[in-house]
Design an enzyme around this catalytic site. Structure first.
Site, mmCIF file in Angstrom:
data_model
loop_
_atom_site.group_PDB
_atom_site.id
_atom_site.type_symbol
_atom_site.label_atom_id
_atom_site.label_comp_id
_atom_site.label_asym_id
_atom_site.label_seq_id
_atom_site.Cartn_x
_atom_site.Cartn_y
_atom_site.Cartn_z
ATOM 1 N N LYS A 1 0.703 -1.414 -0.026
ATOM 2 C CA LYS A 1 0.282 0.105 -0.098
ATOM 3 C C LYS A 1 0.451 1.034 -0.462
ATOM 4 O O LYS A 1 1.944 1.223 0.678
ATOM 5 C CB LYS A 1 -0.643 -0.200 1.303
ATOM 6 N N SER B 1 -9.360 1.776 3.120
ATOM 7 C CA SER B 1 -8.939 2.668 2.191
ATOM 8 C C SER B 1 -7.994 2.012 1.578
ATOM 9 O O SER B 1 -7.253 2.155 0.586
ATOM 10 C CB SER B 1 -8.043 3.919 2.937
ATOM 11 N N SER C 1 -9.636 -0.097 7.367
ATOM 12 C CA SER C 1 -8.593 0.082 6.300
ATOM 13 C C SER C 1 -8.590 -1.022 5.609
ATOM 14 O O SER C 1 -7.981 -1.059 4.579
ATOM 15 C CB SER C 1 -7.588 1.073 6.357
#
Length: 493
Positions: A211, A287, A311
């Protein structure tokens, strides 16, 4: 002043709360009162929020209508604040687990965890069509060992697949940064190790995505923005990435994410909307949207995310993969954007529980510098062998909360509980979990306050036009929380 006065609640001391199924604790369904809008209305809303006087008034009533004043700001609690989620270390006896040595290196931990897994079936053969198979870590390892595939072959196919997913027809927006030359160089080194019969671990040559909230050379860390990397350079791998690299993992790029992690849709105005591989008309969640989607699409068996308030777990749920958020302090946070210190942890997205377990073994374990502030209890990992049944499990179910959802979700979850009971004899026990809505609001206050503190010095240097509209709304709300409300939230914690 009476006009601005808000009612409040007085919380009972913890030892006076009845957690049984017949408890008289009142359940409050989640209340989210905010205007639903898009386009020009969002821009107008941002303008109102960012006007000093009008914005302050609007935010005051927004917090009041959403019960933040009543349940958090002006609530009366006896408990002292708990600023970091650390608890006294307990070491209860457990069945069917293996204890991993705390002082072993990542490769040794990965080797140890293999003893928790079923024996390899050795099913990979030259007849296997690698194009249409969602492979696990052990599938890759076996294919490399047998010579059916090499890491270089996998890297070339991966690069082509990413190119196809990024064209105008698909436009999946999986990655923010993906360097084909770097991937091929890593793969060539891994192929050489396999050819010599000396792979570093079962992760050697296995593609893993990161990420874009976690440092990973040679890429900048943008946090899903167009500006953050200009103020914060990425000079070294994050600790979790360094550990994966030491195991030989093929680090294939930085995945897309909701800007600054300040949302759960995965809609990014700068790098595109990460689409759901199961249905491209749906979002991937956030996210950690890109990390969930690349695993779901079969491009990688594993990706790393960061989870402050779901997330990792929410996009995993939406994309049909495993999402694992470790306990606070299990995985070092060094090299991760410090957006929320006490709630955000590096998490794992994977196609299987076994792959999450292998990856967790590689990245877990405290740094010596963390020892004074972070407890480091033994890491016990479950035995996932086929003939091993994890029995004597009791699952707590709070009926009022469990039933407070759409009927199709309730039915699906009820079927899961029934299946666990029929197949494994696991028992469901009815309980009461008090103050769930209070916990949610205290968590939101915490994550918002910490994000505001983390970005304060940078926002002074920024033009607001560089930030997406939805994130500007979120940052305005985050900035409305006071020091008193943050401390109140830690007392609730």
């Amino acid at each position: 002043m009476g006009f601005f006065r808000s009612e409040s609640v007085i919380y009972k001391p913890v030892d006076q709360i009845d957690l049984g199924p017949e408890s008289d604790e009142v359940y409050i369904s989640p209340i989210v009162k905010a205007p639903r809008m898009a386009g020009i209305l969002v821009k107008l809303f941002v303008w109102i929020l960012e006007c000093r006087i009008v914005g302050m008034m609007f935010l005051y009533f927004l917090k009041k209508d959403n019960l933040i004043h009543k349940l958090v700001s002006y609530a009366e609690l006896e408990e002292s604040p708990v600023y970091v989620p650390l608890h006294p270390s307990e070491d209860p006896p457990e069945k069917e687990v293996q204890c991993i040595k705390s002082n072993s290196n990542p490769c040794e931990r990965v080797q140890e965890v293999l003893q928790c897994l079923p024996s390899s079936s050795g099913s990979i053969s030259s007849d296997t069509n690698p194009w249409f198979r969602r492979w696990t870590i052990m599938d890759y390892s076996e294919a490399y060992r047998s010579g059916v595939l090499t890491p270089s072959m996998v890297a070339e196919r991966f690069i082509r697949a990413v190119g196809q997913s990024s064209n105008t027809k698909c436009n999946m927006s999986f990655f923010i940064s993906c360097d084909a030359k770097n991937i091929l160089e890593q793969a060539a080194e891994s192929t050489l190790r396999h050819n010599k019969g000396k792979p570093l671990s079962v992760l050697d040559g296995v593609p893993i995505a990161i990420k874009d909230e976690i440092d990973c050379n040679p890429y900048p860390t943008t946090g899903g923005t167009k500006w953050l990397h200009k103020f914060r350079s990425c000079e070294n791998d994050a600790c979790c990435v360094e550990r994966l690299r030491s195991c030989g993992a093929l680090l294939v790029g930085k995945t897309n994410m909701h800007e600054l992690g300040a949302g759960t849709s995965g809609i990014n105005p700068h790098y595109g909307v990460t689409l759901n591989p199961y249905n491209t008309s749906r979002i991937a969640g956030g996210s950690s949207s890109g990390s969930a989607a690349v695993v779901s699409a079969g491009l990688c068996p594993v990706a790393l995310g960061v989870d402050g308030g779901g997330s990792v777990r929410m996009p995993a749920a939406l994309c049909g993969v495993v999402g694992f958020k470790p306990t606070f302090g299990r995985v070092p946070h060094t090299g991760v954007l410090p957006l929320n210190w006490t709630v955000g942890m590096v998490g794992i997205l994977s196609g299987t529980v076994e792959d999450a377990l292998i990856t967790y073994a590689a990245i877990s374990g405290q740094l010596l510098s963390d020892q004074p502030t972070v407890l480091a209890p033994k890491v016990k990992l479950p035995l996932l062998r086929p003939k091993t049944l994890i029995g004597d499990i009791k699952m707590a179910r709070y009926g009022k909360w469990f039933d407070d959802c759409h009927s199709d979700i309730k039915l699906c979850c009820s079927h899961a509980l029934d299946k666990l009971q029929k197949c494994y004899g696991w028992e469901t026990v009815e309980v009461t979990i008090p103050d769930i809505e209070t916990m949610r609001l205290a968590h939101y206050t915490t994550i918002g306050s910490e994000c505001t503190a983390a970005l304060h010095h940078l926002r002074q240097k920024l033009n607001s036009s560089e930030i997406g509209w939805d994130v500007r709304v979120a940052l305005s709300i985050y900035g409305a929380f006071s020091g008193m409300e943050y401390i109140q939230s830690q007392k609730i914690r």
